[in-house]
Design a protein around this motif. Structure first.
Motif, mmCIF file in Angstrom:
data_model
loop_
_atom_site.group_PDB
_atom_site.id
_atom_site.type_symbol
_atom_site.label_atom_id
_atom_site.label_comp_id
_atom_site.label_asym_id
_atom_site.label_seq_id
_atom_site.Cartn_x
_atom_site.Cartn_y
_atom_site.Cartn_z
ATOM 1 N N ALA A 1 0.862 -1.194 -0.048
ATOM 2 C CA ALA A 1 -0.042 -0.048 -0.084
ATOM 3 C C ALA A 1 0.867 1.251 0.001
ATOM 4 N N ARG B 1 0.984 4.129 -2.858
ATOM 5 C CA ARG B 1 0.756 5.576 -2.699
ATOM 6 C C ARG B 1 1.950 6.507 -2.772
ATOM 7 N N ALA C 1 2.488 8.238 2.709
ATOM 8 C CA ALA C 1 1.161 7.969 3.602
ATOM 9 C C ALA C 1 1.470 8.316 4.853
ATOM 10 N N ASP D 1 -3.622 6.743 6.568
ATOM 11 C CA ASP D 1 -3.946 6.276 5.212
ATOM 12 C C ASP D 1 -3.744 4.930 4.968
ATOM 13 N N ASP E 1 -6.120 1.321 3.868
ATOM 14 C CA ASP E 1 -6.078 0.341 3.002
ATOM 15 C C ASP E 1 -5.782 -0.955 3.497
ATOM 16 N N ARG F 1 4.532 11.427 7.880
ATOM 17 C CA ARG F 1 4.237 10.653 6.699
ATOM 18 C C ARG F 1 5.501 9.584 6.527
#
Length: 395
Positions: free
Chosen positions: A139, A143, A146, A150, A154, A205
């Motif tokens: 995931a 992306r 993330a 986030d 997923d 992030r």
């Protein structure tokens, strides 16, 4: 008859500190990478410390220059390493830090995380944990960047929670995502990217990969010797116990690493034996008068276990918390002479705990406070680890 050991006094140590840690104005640098290399690694447990510590040593301080290195050029990487603490390390040194320290810590973090998840989250076993990690990485790759939220959208398994310390006053509910991502970062599979908030935020992030994961790492004994040599070049002369404390290595590993550096024994002012590199035995001229306002957990303030040569023991209760974390400090010519804080209205305030340097020191400290306020601007900085003097000044 054996030759007497060279003697390096406290003034010589403070002269080295002002020059090599880029604190005297004439020795400041234009680039964050050079600052990190000068002090070996920037303490990063508190996100603000990286910026404050770097900017204290930059010719043109500002968060944009630090963010360039961390997030644009990715020439600094955050690693869980020395003393199981988060540091920001230059990409070139990262494989050495990984092999000498970080990978062993990552292995222990994985064992602890696996035991924690399997023992506290119903329905989890090693197979499910491996599958969730694989789906999380897929995931994140899709992306590119993330947040934990986030990724949990997923991979819903990441939303599972575990109650820690049940029944205790500090009982907390923790999502498995926090521990899984921490371990993946420690192993070099994911990297802390730009935070969601400003430069003081620790809500990062996540991005795929870290610098040390793709570079050849030297064998652990060679890496420890290399790191010991880099540390002595920045922090020497210093004792074996200083290095052992700074790295978190065993005493045996520390002694073996030092032996491989060809360091020589010197004598300090208190008569204690210390170590210096062979090319660092001659007197070092003082860099000229200098003042600095350094943040909590600054690498210079936390560089040695034995600190009496730059810190009056009577000031420790004011400047450290109960866990041994140092708060914001005021320096004059290589000695800590006080502490500082930022108030809610943005004012930078300080208190001198010593009259060392007199009016010249007070004037230089005021100039540094103005310099700090100038680039911090509207941002408000509250140290992660609060100390008595910082709390008092900021109130």
């Amino acid at each position: 008859m054996s030759r007497p050991r060279p003697h390096i006094d406290a003034s010589g140590r403070r002269a080295r500190l002002g020059r090599r840690h880029l604190l005297a104005p004439a020795y400041r640098s234009a680039r964050t990478e050079e600052v990190a290399d000068a002090v070996v690694a920037l303490h990063a447990s508190d996100a603000a410390t990286v910026h404050l510590a770097a900017c204290a040593r930059l010719t043109a301080p500002g968060p944009a220059e630090v963010e360039r290195a961390l997030y644009d050029d990715r020439s600094l990487v955050r690693l869980l390493c020395m003393r199981r603490t988060l540091f920001a390390v230059g990409a070139g040194l990262a494989p050495v830090v990984a092999s000498s320290t970080a990978l062993a810590i990552a292995a222990k973090e994985r064992r602890n995380m696996t035991r924690w998840v399997l023992g506290g989250a119903p329905g989890w076993d090693e197979r499910r944990l491996a599958e969730v990690e694989a789906r999380t990485l897929a995931a994140l790759t899709a992306r590119g960047e993330a947040t934990a939220g986030d990724l949990a959208a997923d991979v819903p398994d990441l939303r599972d929670t575990i109650v820690v310390s049940p029944g205790k006053p500090y009982e907390a509910t923790v999502a498995v995502s926090s521990r899984i991502l921490r371990v993946l970062a420690a192993e070099g599979t994911v990297r802390r990217g730009r935070p969601r908030g400003g430069w003081t935020s620790s809500s990062f992030r996540w991005t795929p990969g870290t610098a040390f994961a793709d570079l050849p790492a030297p064998p652990a004994p060679e890496a420890r010797a290399g790191l010991a040599r880099r540390w002595l070049a920045a922090y020497g002369p210093a004792t074996v116990e200083d290095l052992r404390w700074w790295t978190g290595w065993t005493l045996t590993d520390t002694r073996r690493a030092v032996a491989a550096t060809d360091a020589v024994e010197v004598t300090l002012d208190d008569g204690a034996a210390a170590l210096a590199l062979p090319d660092d035995l001659e007197p070092v001229p003082a860099p000229g008068p200098w003042a600095a306002l350094l943040p909590g957990l600054d690498p210079t303030a936390m560089g040695w276990k034995s600190r009496d040569w730059y810190l009056d023991p009577g000031h420790v209760p004011h400047l450290f918390d109960r866990s041994g974390n140092i708060g914001p400090t005021v320096w004059w010519n290589g000695r800590i002479i006080g502490g500082w804080a930022q108030r809610a209205d943005g004012e930078i305030v300080w208190r001198l705990l010593s009259d060392e340097g007199g009016r010249e020191a007070a004037s230089a400290v005021a100039a540094e406070a103005a310099r700090l306020a100038g680039w911090v601007g509207d941002v408000r900085v509250t140290p992660r680890f609060r100390t008595p003097l910082e709390r008092e000044l900021s109130a």
